[in-house]
Design an enzyme around this catalytic site. Structure first.
Site, PDB file in Angstrom:
ATOM      1  N   LEU A   1       0.914  -1.261  -0.008  1.00 43.95           N
ATOM      2  CA  LEU A   1      -0.114  -0.076  -0.191  1.00 43.95           C
ATOM      3  C   LEU A   1       0.726   1.479  -0.086  1.00 43.95           C
ATOM      4  O   LEU A   1       0.440   2.197  -0.740  1.00 43.95           O
ATOM      5  CB  LEU A   1      -0.864  -0.024   1.190  1.00 43.95           C
ATOM      6  CG  LEU A   1      -2.286   0.720   1.160  1.00 43.95           C
ATOM      7  CD1 LEU A   1      -2.996   0.669   0.052  1.00 43.95           C
ATOM      8  CD2 LEU A   1      -3.048   0.608   2.357  1.00 43.95           C
ATOM      9  N   CYS A   2       2.154   1.122   0.750  1.00 45.90           N
ATOM     10  CA  CYS A   2       2.880   2.297   0.846  1.00 45.90           C
ATOM     11  C   CYS A   2       3.486   2.482  -0.447  1.00 45.90           C
ATOM     12  O   CYS A   2       3.645   3.762  -0.939  1.00 45.90           O
ATOM     13  CB  CYS A   2       3.817   2.260   2.077  1.00 45.90           C
ATOM     14  SG  CYS A   2       3.762   0.613   2.717  1.00 45.90           S
ATOM     15  N   THR A   3       3.844   1.713  -1.173  1.00 42.61           N
ATOM     16  CA  THR A   3       4.589   1.753  -2.680  1.00 42.61           C
ATOM     17  C   THR A   3       3.533   2.507  -3.471  1.00 42.61           C
ATOM     18  O   THR A   3       3.663   3.507  -4.276  1.00 42.61           O
ATOM     19  CB  THR A   3       4.720   0.585  -3.241  1.00 42.61           C
ATOM     20  OG1 THR A   3       5.690  -0.335  -2.499  1.00 42.61           O
ATOM     21  CG2 THR A   3       5.511   0.779  -4.609  1.00 42.61           C
TER      22      THR A   3
END
Ligand SMILES: [Zn+2]
Lengths: 183, 525
Positions: free
Chosen positions: B306-308
Site C-alpha cells: 500500500l505504501c508503494t
C-alpha cells in the site's frame, strides 16, 4: 477406479442431519479465534458471537507515542481466508504515519507479506507494534512520516494534540483518549 | 494461436445449418481431440474421432431400435465405445447397450459456470450423449465474452449466461434437456447438489471452486467401517485455464527432470504469457486429493504494498491501484465501485492517468485500467477447448467406465508448441476440507455441554481449551475473554436445549489440533 453406472442402483442415501455447512474459512477462523492469546493492551469483541468473521479490536498502548490512547479497528474475514488476509480498518481518524485519514492501514502482513500460516493473532500483534514503533519508511500519511523522521519532538507533540481531538496540519482528528480503566 | 480466429471458426461451425449435430460436433471436437490423443489417450478423443470418421467400417452389428427422436446411427460413435471393450477399459467394465441408456436417460450431470469453459463443456457433453444436464451461473453476458463464448450472440448481451446457453443447446441438440440456474452456487441447498452423479466445473473463481469442493466432500457419508457409502460420493471434474497453478508445477517438474536453468526459463515464460495454460483434474471426494489439498499452488493475487502505491509508484498498475483503493473511496465515500460500470472505470482511468503523468509513468490506458481493476487474465479460446474436452472425456469415462480415468491432475501448456504433464496429486494429510472425516461422538440429549467439554479433555482428544461450534452457531469458545464470557452460559445448557439432535455435527477447535475436529453426535437411547 470408479464407475457410476455400476453404482447407480444404490444412488442417494437420505440427507444427513447436520445443518449449515462449514466453510474452510470458517473452520480456520474458529481455530484462530479460539487460539487467540492477546496482550492485556488488546481486546477483541464480537457484535454477534455466532458470526466469527466480523469483529472489533481495541488497542490501548501502554508505552510509546500513543500511550493513553484507545484505537478501534474492525476485522472482516473473507471466504478465501487464510489464502487472503483479513480486511482491517481503523475506525477513527488518527494521526499516524502508517494509517491514512480514511482508516487504511499500511502493515506488510496485511498485504504483500501475508501468508496462510499467519493468523489473526499475528495481525493483532502487528497492529499493536505500529503504535509502539510507527514506521516512517512506509508512509501512508506522508506529513506525519516526514515529521517523525525529521522532528521527533514535534511529531510527539502532534500525536498528543491529535489524540485529544485537536487539529494537526489543518486536519481535525478524533478524540482517542482512554477514559480511566474501563474500555 | 489467436483467440479471435479460433472463435470465428467455432461459432461459424455452430451457426451454419449443419445437416446433423454430429457433424457440427465433429468440427468442434477436432482440434480438441488431437490435443487429447497426444496426451492421455482418452475416450472422448475416440468419441470425437468416431464422430468425424463415421464410416461404419466397424460393423459391430448391434441392433438398436432408434429412439423416438433419434435418427438411425445417431449414437453409433458412442456405441463404439460402450458395446465393445477397449484396451483402456476399467476392469469392471461390461460392454452393453444399457450403458448408453444410462448415459442418455439416467445420468444427471451438473455444469458449474457457463462462460468460456462452460460453453465448451455444454457442447462437448451434449454431443457425447449426456442429456440431463443442469448448468448454473450467476453472470450475465458481456459484449467482451462473444469472441469465445460461442453459445451467445450480440442480442443476448445483458442476459443470463445459464439461460441463454441452455436454450441454445436445447434448440440445437435434439433430445438434450439442459436446465439453467441463474444464481450463485451458494444459493442452492445441499439437496440440489445431491441429485447429480457428476459435477463438472468450468470456473475462474477460486472461492467458488473451494466452496463446491468443500460441499461435495461434506456430502460423502461413511459406514461403520469408515468406508464410503456408495452413491454419496459425487466426483468433481475441475477445469481451469487461469494459468496460475501450472507455473509452479512446471517449475517443480522441470526441476525434477532437467535442472535449474530450465526452471528459470519457464518462470520467465510464465510471467510473459498468460491464457495458454490450463489444467483438468478428477477429484473423487473422500478418495483422492481435493481442490483444497492443492490450494497453496495458487499464488495469491498480485498485490502491491500500500505504501508503494501511495508514495513511490513506479509502474502503471501502481497508479491504477491508487485510484481504486485511495481516490475512489475518498471521492465517493458512499458509493461502492462497480467494476462492470464503464463510467466508473473511466473515472479510475482518468485519475490514474493524472497520477502517472505526475510521476512520469508511461502506459496507463483504459484497457489496462479495466484489466487491473477487474483482475482480468486473458482468455484464449483454444485453451478452453482443450481443457473442456479433457473434462468432458473424464465425465464420459466416469459415467460409463469404458476407459481408465485421469489419475488425477493434467496440466496443459499451449504457449510454445504443446506440453502436458499428468501426475497424481496426493491428498494433504492436514487438508482443512478432506482430512476432516467426522468422528462419532456418543452423548445424550439431556447432558449439559459442560459434560461434553470434560470428555473432550480426556483421551483421545485431550483438548484443554476447546472452541465449539455447530449449526452455524458459536456454542462455546475458550478465547478471547469477551467471547468466553458471553458463551459461558451455554456450558450449563443441555444439548437438547442448544438445539442439537442425533446426528448433528459439531466443529471443535483446540490448540492441540491444526484444524477443528468434526464430531457427529450419536445420541444414546
Ligand atoms: Zn483435501
Amino acid at each position: 477406479m470408479i464407475n457410476l453406472f455400476s453404482l447407480k442402483q444404490q444412488k442417494k442415501d437420505a440427507a444427513a442431519a447436520g445443518g449449515k455447512k462449514t466453510s474452510a474459512a470458517q473452520l480456520r477462523t474458529q481455530k484462530d479465534i479460539n487460539d487467540l492469546n492477546l496482550p492485556s493492551t488488546c481486546k477483541v469483541d464480537f457484535p454477534n458471537p455466532d458470526d466469527l468473521l466480523t469483529f472489533n479490536l481495541a488497542i490501548a498502548p501502554d508505552e510509546g507515542f500513543y500511550k493513553g490512547g484507545l484505537f478501534r479497528f474492525t476485522f472482516k474475514i473473507g471466504p478465501n481466508y487464510p489464502h487472503e488476509p483479513p480486511k482491517v480498518h481503523c475506525e477513527q481518524k488518527i494521526y499516524h504515519p502508517n494509517i491514512d485519514l480514511q482508516g487504511n492501514v499500511c502493515l506488510n502482513i496485511l498485504r504483500e507479506d501475508w501468508k496462510p500460516v499467519l493468523s489473526i493473532n499475528s495481525v493483532i500483534y502487528g497492529l499493536q507494534f505500529l503504535f509502539l514503533e510507527p514506521n516512517p519508511d512506509d508512509p501512508l500519511n506522508k506529513e506525519a512520516a516526514a515529521n517523525l523522521r525529521e522532528n521527533r519532538r514535534g511529531f510527539e507533540a502532534n500525536v498528543t494534540r491529535s489524540l485529544r481531538g485537536g487539529s494537526v496540519e489543518n486536519n481535525v482528528f478524533d478524540n482517542c483518549m482512554r477514559s480511566g480503566n474501563s474500555w | 494461436m489467436d483467440a479471435s480466429t479460433e472463435t470465428a471458426a467455432q461459432s461459424g461451425a455452430l451457426d451454419a445449418t449443419a445437416p446433423s449435430p454430429a457433424v457440427a460436433g465433429s468440427n468442434n471436437a477436432r482440434p480438441a481431440s488431437n490435443a487429447i490423443v497426444s496426451n492421455t489417450n482418452t475416450a472422448a478423443a475416440a468419441v470425437a474421432a468416431a464422430a468425424v470418421e463415421d464410416d461404419d467400417t466397424e460393423g459391430e452389428g448391434e441392433d438398436v431400435a432408434p429412439r423416438f427422436e433419434d435418427w438411425a446411427g445417431r449414437w453409433d460413435h458412442i456405441d463404439k465405445l460402450l458395446v465393445r471393450r477397449g484396451p483402456f477399459a476399467q476392469p469392471t467394465f461390461e460392454p452393453c447397450v444399457e450403458l448408453r441408456d444410462f448415459l442418455l436417460e439416467q445420468c444427471r450431470i451438473l455444469v458449474i459456470g457457463a462462460g468460456g469453459l462452460g460453453c465448451e463443456l455444454l457442447k462437448d457433453l451434449a454431443l457425447s450423449g449426456f442429456r440431463n444436464i443442469d448448468v448454473i451461473d450467476m453472470d450475465t453476458i458481456d459484449i467482451s465474452n462473444l469472441n469465445r463464448q460461442f453459445l451467445f450472440r450480440q442480442k443476448d448481451v445483458g442476459q443470463s449466461k445459464a439461460l441463454v446457453a441452455a436454450e441454445f443447446v436445447n434448440r440445437r441438440v435434439a433430445g438434450c434437456k439442459v436446465t439453467p440456474h441463474f444464481c450463485k452456487i451458494q444459493d442452492k441447498p445441499e439437496d440440489f447438489y445431491r441429485q447429480f452423479q457428476l459435477v463438472v466445473c468450468g470456473l475462474d473463481s477460486i472461492p467458488a471452486r473451494r466452496w463446491i469442493n468443500a460441499l461435495l466432500v461434506s456430502l460423502v457419508q461413511y459406514n461403520d467401517d469408515k468406508e464410503i457409502v456408495p452413491g454419496t460420493m459425487i466426483p468433481m471434474i475441475d477445469g481451469g485455464t487461469e494459468g496460475n497453478c501450472v507455473l509452479r508445477f512446471l517449475q517443480f517438474s522441470v526441476r525434477l527432470f532437467v535442472g535449474l536453468s530450465f526452471t528459470a526459463l519457464f518462470c520467465v515464460a510464465g510471467l510473459l504469457y498468460q491464457g495458454f495454460k490450463g489444467q483438468a483434474r478428477v477429484i473423487l471426494p473422500g478418495m483422492s486429493s481435493c481442490f483444497e489439498c492443492s490450494i497453496d499452488t495458487f499464488p495469491p493475487q498480485t498485490t502491491f504494498p500500500l505504501c508503494t502505491i501511495a508514495s513511490t509508484p513506479r509502474i502503471p498498475a501502481h497508479c491504477i491501484e491508487y485510484a481504486k483503493i485511495v481516490l475512489w473511496p475518498q471521492a465517493f465515500p458512499d458509493r461502492a465501485l462497480d467494476t462492470d460500470d464503464p463510467e466508473h472505470i473511466n473515472w479510475l482511468y482518468l485519475e490514474a492517468l493524472k497520477r502517472a503523468n505526475e510521476y512520469g509513468i508511461q502506459g496507463v490506458t483504459y484497457r489496462l485500467t479495466q484489466g487491473v481493476v477487474k483482475n482480468i487474465i486473458p482468455a484464449v479460446a483454444s485453451t478452453n477447448a482443450v481443457i473442456a474436452a479433457a473434462c468432458a472425456s473424464e465425465a464420459f469415462k466416469l459415467a460409463t467406465g469404458c476407459s481408465s480415468q485421469l489419475n488425477n491432475y493434467m496440466q496443459f501448456n499451449g504457449q510454445d508448441s504443446l506440453y502436458t504433464f499428468t501426475f497424481e496429486y496426493e491428498q494433504k494429510p492436514d487438508c482443512l476440507v478432506c482430512s476432516n472425516i467426522p468422528l462419532d461422538f456418543a452423548c445424550s440429549a439431556s447432558e449439559p455441554l459442560r459434560a461434553l467439554v470434560e470428555r473432550l479433555s480426556e483421551q483421545p482428544f485431550q483438548f484443554k481449551a476447546p472452541g465449539i461450534r455447530g449449526l452455524g452457531k458459536t456454542f462455546y469458545m475458550s478465547a478471547p475473554p469477551s467471547l468466553e464470557l458471553s458463551t459461558r452460559p451455554n456450558l450449563d445448557r443441555t444439548l437438547a436445549e442448544l438445539g442439537l439432535q442425533d446426528g448433528a455435527f459439531l466443529q471443535v477447535a483446540d490448540v492441540a489440533v491444526p484444524l477443528p475436529v468434526q464430531l457427529k453426535l450419536q445420541f444414546r437411547p
